[in-house]
Write an enzyme that holds these catalytic residues in place. Structure first.
Site, PDB file in Angstrom:
ATOM      1  N   LYS A   1     -34.125 -10.366  36.318  1.00 42.16           N
ATOM      2  CA  LYS A   1     -33.357  -9.264  35.731  1.00 42.16           C
ATOM      3  C   LYS A   1     -31.989  -9.814  35.385  1.00 42.16           C
ATOM      4  O   LYS A   1     -31.500 -10.739  36.034  1.00 42.16           O
ATOM      5  CB  LYS A   1     -33.219  -8.116  36.727  1.00 42.16           C
ATOM      6  CG  LYS A   1     -32.625  -6.850  36.166  1.00 42.16           C
ATOM      7  CD  LYS A   1     -33.567  -6.055  35.282  1.00 42.16           C
ATOM      8  CE  LYS A   1     -34.665  -5.410  36.064  1.00 42.16           C
ATOM      9  NZ  LYS A   1     -35.401  -4.368  35.375  1.00 42.16           N
TER      10      LYS A   1
HETATM   11  N1  GLU Z   1     -37.067  -3.136  32.279  1.00 44.34           N
HETATM   12  C1  GLU Z   1     -38.435  -2.763  32.456  1.00 44.34           C
HETATM   13  C2  GLU Z   1     -38.840  -2.648  33.909  1.00 44.34           C
HETATM   14  O1  GLU Z   1     -38.050  -2.556  34.797  1.00 44.34           O
HETATM   15  C3  GLU Z   1     -39.374  -3.662  31.694  1.00 44.34           C
HETATM   16  C4  GLU Z   1     -39.292  -5.093  32.017  1.00 44.34           C
HETATM   17  C5  GLU Z   1     -40.151  -5.932  31.084  1.00 44.34           C
HETATM   18  O2  GLU Z   1     -40.842  -5.378  30.265  1.00 44.34           O
HETATM   19  O3  GLU Z   1     -40.069  -7.140  31.217  1.00 44.34           O
HETATM   20  O4  GLU Z   1     -39.986  -2.587  34.234  1.00 44.34           O
END
Ligand code: GLU
Length: 431
Positions: A122
């Site tokens: 992240k």
């Molecule tokens: N931000 C989204 C999540 O927390 C998607 C992450 C992604 O698709 O890589 O699941």
């Protein structure tokens, strides 16, 4: 307390803490708790408490008035034993290193619970995206892409939209990366517009999985959606899609909200007639006849509560006042550890984020498959495959829930941790 509206608010936790617990603290506490239910090598648990790497970069960006402002960006890479790092990038003023690490850990578990060949990451920039013009946002994104270019890539680490970022942000990121690499590389990010290799159905996917899981859990507890009342906090891409799909499947959506407050109608809201945040920002209360506060929404007497706005909204201060029979987490980390224990004692099932909103990363996986294989799937195929993946994950979690008499969160963690530990055991420690 008013939640910020988000572009993709699956990840709307942590950034604006309603309690003081950080995402990293919550994530570590949950890991310790779940590991206690498993005969898992403590050395592996110790490893999983820490990220592999956290990249911190400074981003000088020219504002429209000619001033140069310097922002801080992060990319936390937690674990890649099962495949390349995967997870969103958020733009929010309260993005921190620790928050990115906690959210990256949740991505590791989320990908494992869905059995996707990805690890967890992240990242984000500490910036208020509402204060950026589109041009400034583009310059910031391109500079960020440049600064993290060496540590991302389709086989290395694949960003996606998150809070405050959207398909356009991913398009700029993909373009900046591709220009530097000298070839078009769509697989470096997911959540792009379909015209440049994004997947159909990706934007709606986190909300779609929330709806699928809500239906499954209602049926598990002997309720049909037709007899179910639902309150949804947040009307961004997760909340609005979840509310509309549940509405389409027969549920009675009695409350929805955005940053300004909630619309309440006990006879049922026509969710399609209320614009989502993407369609018309902050429109919920404008369209409402009767309004209540976000805090009141959380304690409505409904069958299902879906917190889909930001993190840490269910805390020790309000968990005792929750009157929903079931909580399904649409946001990441909407429930603090203390609130989780209170709801557990009160026998209110909480279906965790890492299962409920995992449709987002699952369709990201489909997008990545399409990109690296130079294919484009029809929307019907995406949605059918997503149903199948959610069904498989739900079944695995439900089996643990039943056989071990643990909470839904622990059951999901047990599924995820078992897979991750098995992979660590198979690969071993190097050198
Ligand atoms: N931000 C989204 C999540 O927390 C998607 C992450 C992604 O698709 O890589 O699941």
């Amino acid at each position: 307390m008013v939640p910020p509206q988000t572009t993709e608010n699956t990840d709307s936790n942590g950034a604006q803490q309603a309690s003081n617990e950080s995402a990293l603290e919550t994530a570590r506490r949950q890991l310790r708790h779940a590991a206690g239910h498993l005969e898992i090598d403590p050395n592996i648990v110790r490893r999983l408490r820490h990220p592999t790497e956290v990249h911190e970069v400074t981003l000088p960006v020219e504002r429209d008035d000619g001033r140069v402002e310097v922002f801080t960006g992060y990319r936390a890479q937690h674990d890649s034993v099962r495949g390349p790092y995967k997870g969103g990038l958020r733009y929010h003023p309260e993005v921190t290193r620790d928050e990115c690490v906690g959210l990256a850990m949740w991505m590791t578990w989320k990908c494992a619970v869905m059995d996707l060949p990805f690890g967890g990451a992240k990242g984000g920039v500490a910036v208020n995206p509402k204060e950026l013009s589109p041009q400034e946002k583009e310059r910031l994104t391109r500079r960020f892409a440049q600064e993290i270019r060496d540590v991302i890539g389709p086989m290395q680490d694949i960003p996606a939209p998150d809070m405050g970022t959207d398909p356009q942000t991913m398009a700029w990121l993909m373009d900046a990366y591709s220009m530097q690499e000298g070839e078009t590389i769509p697989g470096v990010v997911t959540g792009k517009p379909p015209v440049i290799g994004g997947s159909h159905g990706r934007e709606e996917a986190p909300g779609r999985s929330v709806a699928i899981i809500t239906q499954a859990v209602c049926e598990y507890y002997g309720r049909s959606l037709g007899d179910t009342t639902v309150a949804v906090q947040g009307y961004g891409s997760v909340g609005a899609s979840a509310a509309r799909l549940l509405d389409d499947r027969g549920a009675n959506i009695v409350a929805i909200s955005d940053v300004n407050g909630a619309m309440y109608d006990p006879s049922g809201i026509d969710t399609h007639s209320v614009p989502s945040h993407d369609e018309e920002p902050e429109a919920v209360t404008v369209y409402a006849d009767e309004t209540i506060s976000n805090e009141e929404l959380l304690t409505l007497d409904v069958d299902v509560l879906v917190p889909a706005a930001l993190g840490n909204v269910l805390t020790e201060a309000n968990a005792n006042a929750v009157r929903a029979d079931i909580v399904v987490e649409g946001a990441n980390g909407p429930t603090t550890s203390t609130a989780d224990s209170i709801l557990d004692e009160r026998e209110i099932p909480v279906v965790p984020d890492i299962l409920a909103n995992a449709g987002g990363v699952t369709v990201s996986y489909f997008e990545w498959l399409q990109d690296i294989n130079r294919q484009s799937w029809a929307l019907e195929r995406v949605n059918e495959e997503l149903e199948l993946e959610m069904e498989a994950a739900w079944t695995a979690v439900r089996d643990e829930f039943e056989s071990r008499t643990v909470s839904w969160r622990d059951a999901a963690y047990i599924v995820a941790l078992s897979r991750i530990a098995e992979a660590h055991n198979a690969r071993g420690l190097w050198p």
